[in-house]
Design a protein around this motif. Structure first.
Motif, mmCIF file in Angstrom:
data_model
loop_
_atom_site.group_PDB
_atom_site.id
_atom_site.type_symbol
_atom_site.label_atom_id
_atom_site.label_comp_id
_atom_site.label_asym_id
_atom_site.label_seq_id
_atom_site.Cartn_x
_atom_site.Cartn_y
_atom_site.Cartn_z
ATOM 1 N N GLN A 56 0.847 -1.121 -0.125
ATOM 2 C CA GLN A 56 -0.041 0.057 0.018
ATOM 3 C C GLN A 56 1.041 1.167 0.166
ATOM 4 N N TYR A 57 1.987 1.342 0.463
ATOM 5 C CA TYR A 57 2.801 2.431 0.837
ATOM 6 C C TYR A 57 3.574 2.653 -0.588
ATOM 7 N N LEU A 58 3.725 1.585 -1.481
ATOM 8 C CA LEU A 58 4.551 1.688 -2.778
ATOM 9 C C LEU A 58 3.260 2.282 -3.637
ATOM 10 N N ASN A 59 2.124 1.720 -3.520
ATOM 11 C CA ASN A 59 1.013 2.274 -4.430
ATOM 12 C C ASN A 59 0.848 3.845 -3.901
ATOM 13 N N THR A 60 1.025 4.096 -2.907
ATOM 14 C CA THR A 60 0.845 5.644 -2.746
ATOM 15 C C THR A 60 2.029 6.577 -3.111
ATOM 16 N N LEU A 61 3.057 6.007 -3.083
ATOM 17 C CA LEU A 61 4.005 6.799 -3.735
ATOM 18 C C LEU A 61 3.933 6.760 -5.302
#
Length: 553
Positions: free
Chosen positions: A546-551
């Protein structure tokens, strides 16, 4: 066998507040033998080899009942066969290797069944959109999604919603119609009124049970479950013949191919590829959800998947399936309980939808793949019956000719196979006058026929002995390919891309001399610690994704 050396949970350097394992503490030695689960877990975590144990059990940490293997692992030089190294499981934590059970049933092992469901999704969807070695052109091949149902064996309690207003069918709370609303006072020969005015909920235990248990033909339903696989085979043959006959009528020429001895052979220009999932209904009978795809024939490579010739589309597939389901059927071999045999055919409620990739048709490829993958992990749980394969020692627990709907169905499977049956009725132990004993005496008077002997083996599946997910050879990829790709990925992740050369021949071979020594975790504390560590690792991976998708957004 290659074991990963990565920690089960994230390191403290990558996630604040987490660590691979707790700092060892001094605890009494008897805590490991305590009946208190907390003390057992603390005793395991305080051992010096706890970190090594977590790493060792990582491949099976989420499994409910892993397989324990013991023996030796030898590394052999491929060219000469020289033994390079040898390692014994006695030197590993717990002295065994833990391997996931691999059970596909969600009720048995949620972790292994989830992996199987994900693989099934890719197997089904790859046959519709291509990839992983399947040509991308299959996305443009005509494909349909038919449902094959069993005939009605008697009136059962049902839940019918004519108009859905819910957002999700799995959480449907719409108002159903009355079950069997009738104005007449018709009753069965056993005095049961054949009517039900209840509006059943999804959790109602009466769903799927007959209005009259004594009138229901349990033997016919058990034999239908047994013969459903043969009925499917005959149906695929009929659909193939219909399509090939239609190609000849429309002037599509045959394809000339060469046999192994160099002879020229004329073959039909079209062929069908199938994928099928079986679903057990509440009444204890299976029906099939299938994918039928139309392919062409390459004269120079018979194994290739090529587009079909123009002139035949998805609507022709629908007509072929409708024709086959209406005409195909067969009569089983004779049985002492029914000398003329039972007729095996499809029911009247058939539905065939056209599959599209662009989402413009009746159903999309993603919906079909998810639907079939979901039912690939289920069995008889919806009927309320879950058991392992039955034996003479356990049959009395699950079978009763005068019991519930499922118990009567299991008893019918067991008695039709002509196995030894002990009637549980108290009065019948001496007089042998109940219907089950009369049927048993009639069955003993004639020799056993081979097809019905299989009912004993599959009595725990209510007579159905087929696979819950099958496909034709050219439809898509295999589960073995997905497992091999997963192994290559894990080895690459461990050794690094620069140390892995998958395109070259291996210089060494790993030969396992392992034997089965048990199943399940040694203690409940081990199961709790392993499953908790696996859950923490999954949560960390999900947060990272989820963090990579946010970035990226």
């Amino acid at each position: 066998m290659t074991l990963s050396t990565l920690p089960v949970v994230p390191d403290a350097t990558t996630a604040s507040g987490t660590a691979a394992c707790a700092e060892p503490a001094t605890v009494p030695t008897w805590w490991a033998r305590s009946i208190d689960l907390t003390k057992q877990a603390v005793a395991r975590a305080a051992r010096p080899d706890y970190e090594a144990w977590l790493t060792h059990v990582k491949p099976a940490s989420a499994c409910v009942r892993p397989v324990r293997l013991a023996g030796t692992i030898a590394t052999v030089e491929a060219a000469t066969g020289r033994l390079l190294a040898e390692r014994s499981t006695a030197d590993m934590p717990d002295g065994v290797i833990y391997k996931p059970c691999g059970n596909r049933r969600e009720k048995v092992c949620p972790s292994c069944s989830k992996l199987y469901q994900n693989d099934a999704y890719h197997v089904v969807r790859t046959g519709l959109i291509g990839g992983k070695g399947v040509p991308d052109e299959v996305a443009h091949h005509p494909a349909v999604f038919p449902t094959f149902t069993a005939p009605s064996f008697g009136e059962v309690h049902t839940r019918v919603v004519k108009r859905h207003t819910c957002a999700r069918r799995t959480d449907c709370d719409c108002r159903p119609e009355p079950c069997h609303a009738r104005r007449d006072l018709s009753v069965c020969p056993h005095g049961i009124r054949l009517a039900c005015f209840a509006r059943h909920s999804n959790e109602d235990t009466r769903l799927g049970t007959p209005l009259c248990l004594d009138c229901y033909p349990y033997a016919a339903q058990a034999v239908w479950n047994l013969g459903a696989g043969e009925l499917w085979r005959r149906t695929t043959i009929a659909v193939n013949r219909y399509i090939r006959r239609l190609a000849r009528q429309r002037g599509i020429p045959d394809v000339e191919t060469f046999t192994n001895d160099g002879q020229i052979r004329q073959v039909p220009p079209v062929r069908l590829s199938f994928g099928k999932a079986a679903e057990m209904q509440r009444r204890g009978v299976v029906h099939f959800h299938a994918i039928v795809r139309l392919d062409g024939v390459d004269p120079f490579d018979p194994a290739a998947v090529v587009p079909p010739p123009p002139g035949i589309d998805a609507h022709d597939l629908v007509a072929a399936i409708d024709h086959a389901t209406a005409t195909i059927g067969y009569v089983t071999a004779a049985h002492p309980a029914r000398p003329g045999g039972w007729y095996i055919g499809w029911g009247e409620q058939q539905l065939t939808k056209v599959i599209t990739v662009a989402g413009l048709g009746e159903v999309t490829d993603g919906q079909v793949a998810a639907y079939l993958a979901k039912y690939a992990t289920k069995a008889t749980e919806i009927t309320g019956h879950t058991s392992a394969r039955l034996t003479n020692d356990t049959i009395d627990v699950y079978a009763d000719p005068t019991g519930t709907h499922v118990e009567r169905l299991v008893a019918a499977c067991w008695s039709l196979a002509h196995t030894r049956w002990r009637c549980p009725a108290a009065l019948c132990q001496h007089h042998h006058t109940c219907p089950a004993c009369v049927e048993h005496r009639a069955a003993k008077a004639a020799p056993t026929t081979t097809p019905f002997v299989r009912l004993r083996r599959w009595a725990h599946m209510l007579g159905f002995g087929g696979h819950f997910l099958t496909k034709s050879r050219r439809y898509s990829i295999t589960f073995a390919l997905l497992r091999d790709n997963r192994v290559v990925y894990r080895r690459t992740q461990k050794a690094g891309p620069e140390q892995t050369a998958p395109d070259t021949e291996p210089t060494t071979l790993v030969v396992n001399f392992l034997e089965f020594v048990g199943a399940g975790w040694r203690t409940p504390a081990d199961a709790m610690l392993a499953n908790t560590s696996a859950q923490m690792a999954r949560e960390h991976a999900e947060n990272a994704r989820q963090y990579l998708n946010t970035l990226a957004a």
